[in-house]
Design an enzyme around this catalytic site. Sequence first.
Site, mmCIF file in Angstrom:
data_model
loop_
_atom_site.group_PDB
_atom_site.id
_atom_site.type_symbol
_atom_site.label_atom_id
_atom_site.label_comp_id
_atom_site.label_asym_id
_atom_site.label_seq_id
_atom_site.Cartn_x
_atom_site.Cartn_y
_atom_site.Cartn_z
ATOM 1 C CG HIS A 86 -8.961 4.969 0.215
ATOM 2 N ND1 HIS A 86 -8.780 6.177 -0.413
ATOM 3 C CD2 HIS A 86 -8.373 4.034 -0.566
ATOM 4 C CE1 HIS A 86 -8.116 5.972 -1.544
ATOM 5 N NE2 HIS A 86 -7.854 4.680 -1.655
ATOM 6 C CD GLU A 158 -4.065 3.078 -1.481
ATOM 7 O OE1 GLU A 158 -4.135 2.157 -2.293
ATOM 8 O OE2 GLU A 158 -5.055 3.674 -1.058
HETATM 9 P P1 13P Z 1 -4.396 3.426 -7.899
HETATM 10 O O1 13P Z 1 -4.196 1.952 -8.100
HETATM 11 O O2 13P Z 1 -5.178 4.071 -9.018
HETATM 12 O O3 13P Z 1 -3.125 4.123 -7.588
HETATM 13 O O4 13P Z 1 -5.319 3.607 -6.634
HETATM 14 C C1 13P Z 1 -4.855 3.109 -5.422
HETATM 15 C C2 13P Z 1 -5.932 3.219 -4.435
HETATM 16 O O5 13P Z 1 -6.216 4.293 -3.938
HETATM 17 C C3 13P Z 1 -6.638 1.985 -4.102
HETATM 18 O O6 13P Z 1 -7.408 2.158 -2.985
#
Ligand code: 13P
Length: 242
Positions: A86, A158
């Site tokens: 992450h 992400e």
């Molecule tokens: P948000 O959904 O708050 O943007 O967070 C995304 C995230 O980092 C999930 O791991």
Amino acid sequence: MGKLLIANWKMNPKKESEALTLARASDASHVVICPPFPFIATAGKALKKAKLGSQDLFYEASGPYTGEVSSEELKSMGVSYVILGHSDRRRLFGEIDEIIAKKVSAALLNGITPILCVGETFADRETNQTFAVLDRQLKMVLSQLPAGTKEELIICYEPVWAISTNLKEGMEPPTAENIAQVVEYLKSIVGNSGVSVSFIYGGSVNSTDLKSYLDIPGISGALVGAASLKPVEFKKMIKIAK
Ligand code: 13P
């Protein structure tokens, strides 16, 4: 729809009682709940349909690693998924691709499904480095996979800049087209390596836009941060993803 919703609670909530309430409210099939370590046991006992996930693990099996948690330990608590790489871990805790690759291997060897987060920062995007970054992040993990890996690897695209807590005023998360393009690119890196992968998206996903993300070809779920802490909102999302 039958898509996967992964709730990353990050370092929330503050109390065990709140974690219990939230876990009960989020309990549905096709959902993975990733609480902070102290609440894993509590959430695990509360969940009847949802699966239990961890927000991290350490790659060694046991020993003098103060503050760390192994895949065996997590497995014994009923954990079947783990978020790895992450951007919070990369940015705040110095996790580099080599470490993340070892963690992915440890998870796979212990039957825990890794959710590998990859994505570019705002600076990467501004300097047209998105694909180079994705390439580096994914190739390192693929090169270190245990021989003959049959288990599934979930890859979460992400973009760091699109996470709700990072999204700058006036900026929009990536378009469906952008995401589809990235998924195609990531697929091309995986190629015919024999690894079974699926792709999900994360970054400011909420009940209003969830369907548009889940409709993107090749996307089989979403990683949800802030919205997963709001029971009413998350319930709406569960209905949409079903
Ligand atoms: P948000 O959904 O708050 O943007 O967070 C995304 C995230 O980092 C999930 O791991």
